[in-house]
Each structure stands twice: as structure tokens, then as C-alpha cells.
Design a protein around this motif. Structure first.
Motif: not given
Length: 230
Positions: A7-14
Motif C-alpha cells: 500500500e505504500h508508494t515508492p515516493a513515501e518509502i524513499v
């Protein structure tokens, strides 16, 4: 954030775990221009094994958290401060690196192009990227960033509309430049020099990989943090 999910986006993770950008680049997962899509959608579209990638990602994150890292909360940084960081860090890097690296790209094309035909396309792509980014940075520093700084001091609906219109063009330019970088990575097989490559060849590929990493972080800060503040 204790664990990443589909459910997380790559942008949120980075934002939380900057080193995730390395894993995303290896897997060809976009974390800047198209980084606001849930990982679940990205995995389905790319036919990527979510169990393997999430396992690698969370394992690396757990290890990273054990180390002593200064975590920057970019969302908490005011727009003017973030703009100054982008200009003095990422724009300054590209202004110095683009002309210098261009000489290396031209040199290996001239010397090795006959035996390595992909270097002709690399030379063209690099010069397209160089011109696009130089024009893009001039536009940001001369037009858009001053508008954002003015809005932070004196907000108005009219100014905000003007900024949103300008930002739409910048995001399109980010996507075009990102596509050039992806194509450069593709034709160089991940910036992996051939076994018989000379030192100039190896230096060129290493610097291209470094430029790609810096540019993706640069675009991530603008698209996913700075522009979202507005």
C-alpha cells in the motif's frame, strides 16, 4: 514506519528510507516522476515478485535503522529552505558535472563507437539530457522558484494558480528527462562497462550512474515534496 507494504508508494518509502532508491533503480521502479502509485500496482504492472522485493526492502530497512543515521524530515522543511537545498546541492552539481561528463561521453563515442554502436545513441541521449536539464534549471531558478518564495511570504490564490500552472510544465519536463535516463541505463546494461573497457570508459559509466542517482533524488524532492507543499 515499521514495515513497508504494497500500500505504500515508492515516493513515501524513499522519504523515510533514502537508500531504498538504490533497490528501486535496480528493479526499474520509478520513485520520482511516477512515484506516487502504490507498490501493489507497480508490482502487478511490471510482473514483479512482491514477496521478494518487499523482503529485500524491509530487511535492508531493518539493517539501516540499526545504524546511526540522521533522518531528514523533508516534509517539515519550509519551501524556501528546500529550494535553496535543491539549488545549492543538485543544481550546482549538474551545472558542474554536465559539461565535464559530456567530454567523456564524446571521447568514448569517438574512440570506441565503431566497435560499440550503442555509444552513438548514448552520445545523442546525453546531449539531449544536458540541454533539457540546463534549460529546466534556468526556468526553475529564474521563474518558478522565485514565485514559490514569494508565495511563502505573501500567499494569494492568483499566485498559487500561476505556480500550479508552471509546476505542471516542470513535472512534464522531469518525466521526459527521467525517460532519457532510463533509456541510457537500458542501452548501457545498467551502466555496466564491457569487460575490455578502458579506464575512460569505466569512469564515464560510473559518473553516469552517479548523475542518474543525483537527478532522481533531485526530481523526487521537487515532485513529491516541494510541489506537494503547494
Amino acid at each position: 514506519m515499521s514495515q513497508f507494504t504494497t500500500e505504500h508508494t515508492p515516493a513515501e518509502i524513499v522519504k523515510v528510507f533514502p537508500k531504498a532508491s538504490d533497490l528501486f533503480k535496480e528493479r526499474r521502479i520509478d520513485f520520482c516522476c511516477g512515484g506516487d502509485r502504490p507498490l501493489g500496482d507497480v508490482f502487478k504492472e511490471g510482473k514483479i515478485d512482491e514477496t521478494v522485493v518487499l523482503g529485500e526492502l524491509n530487511s535492508a530497512f531493518d539493517s539501516w535503522k540499526q545504524e546511526d543515521h540522521e533522518i531528514v524530515d523533508w516534509d517539515a522543511i519550509p519551501p524556501t529552505e528546500l529550494i535553496d537545498h535543491v539549488v545549492h546541492t543538485h543544481h550546482a552539481y549538474l551545472n558542474e558535472e554536465l559539461p565535464a561528463l559530456g567530454q567523456f561521453v564524446t571521447k568514448i563515442f569517438r574512440v570506441h563507437g565503431a566497435n560499440h554502436p550503442h555509444l552513438k545513441e548514448l552520445h545523442r541521449l546525453y546531449n539531449d539530457f544536458k540541454v533539457d536539464m540546463e534549460e529546466h534549471m534556468i526556468k526553475e531558478e529564474g521563474e518558478v522558484f522565485p514565485l514559490i518564495k514569494e508565495y511563502e511570504k505573501n500567499p494569494s490564490e492568483k499566485l498559487l494558480d500561476h505556480i500550479h500552472e508552471a509546476n505542471g510544465g516542470l513535472e512534464d519536463e522531469h518525466e521526459a528527462s527521467g525517460n532519457i535516463l532510463k533509456r541510457m541505463r537500458e542501452i548501457t546494461k545498467g551502466f555496466e562497462p564491457p569487460a575490455d573497457a578502458c579506464s575512460s570508459y569505466r569512469i564515464t559509466y560510473a559518473r553516469l550512474a552517479e548523475m542518474e542517482a543525483d537527478t532522481f533524488q533531485h526530481v523526487h524532492l521537487e515532485n513529491n515534496i516541494l510541489f506537494k507543499k503547494l
